[in-house]
Each structure stands twice: as structure tokens, then as C-alpha cells.
Design a protein around this motif. Structure first.
Motif: not given
Length: 104
Positions: A53-75
Motif C-alpha cells: 500500500d502506498y499514498l500518492l500525493r500529486t501537485w499540479k502546476g501550470e506547466e509541470v505536475s509532480v507525483t510523490v509516492v509515500f510508503d506507510l511510514d510516510g517516507k
């Protein structure tokens, strides 16, 4: 995104980007490398280990978007970015020049 190293905490990632994510989603899959997460439904995922299981956090910018995947320990364990709109193609790039002169 280059400042978000593997092992970065959720709080530190938020501080680096400076805003809360636009989208947060739970997912189950397998980390292939630092820039690829395969969903557990992908037949290729079995070759990389058991799904987690993972937590995906996505930030959407005007030109570029970013997704960072975190494990259950929050890393952070994986991240990727993409252009929201492809950058314009130069009419003078090698492929375009060769295409115009009939080499492709």
C-alpha cells in the motif's frame, strides 16, 4: 522535485513544494525503481515483488505536475513529473529537417 529525495517525509515534501497537494490517493502496487510504480493489476508487477500500500500525493502546476509516492511510514519511495502541455517542437530539430528533405 529534484529536492525531494527518496526517504523524504510527507511534511518535508509539503514544505519543499510549498503548498498542499492537489490530489491525494491511496494505491496498491509495486515500486520498480525511483520513478516507476506499477499498479497491482498490471501483469508485470508480479516480477518485482509483492504489492504494498502506498499514498500518492500529486501537485499540479501550470506547466509541470509532480507525483510523490509515500510508503506507510510516510517516507517517499518513488516520484515522477510530467509536462501538462508538451513543449513546442522546434522546426529545426534533426527529425523535422530530415523529414522535410525526404530522408524519413
Amino acid at each position: 522535485m529534484a529536492q525531494i529525495r527518496l526517504g523524504t517525509s510527507v511534511e518535508d515534501a509539503d514544505a519543499i513544494i510549498g503548498t498542499p497537494p492537489d490530489l491525494t490517493k491511496e494505491s496498491r502496487g509495486v515500486i520498480v525503481n525511483s520513478t516507476m510504480l506499477l499498479d497491482e493489476t498490471n501483469p508485470k508487477s508480479a516480477g518485482y515483488g509483492p504489492p504494498q500500500d502506498y499514498l500518492l500525493r500529486t501537485w499540479k502546476g501550470e506547466e509541470v505536475s509532480v507525483t510523490v509516492v509515500f510508503d506507510l511510514d510516510g517516507k517517499s519511495v518513488c516520484h515522477w513529473s510530467w509536462w501538462n502541455n508538451p513543449p513546442p517542437q522546434s522546426p529545426y530539430g534533426p527529425y523535422r529537417v530530415f523529414d522535410r528533405v525526404g530522408l524519413f
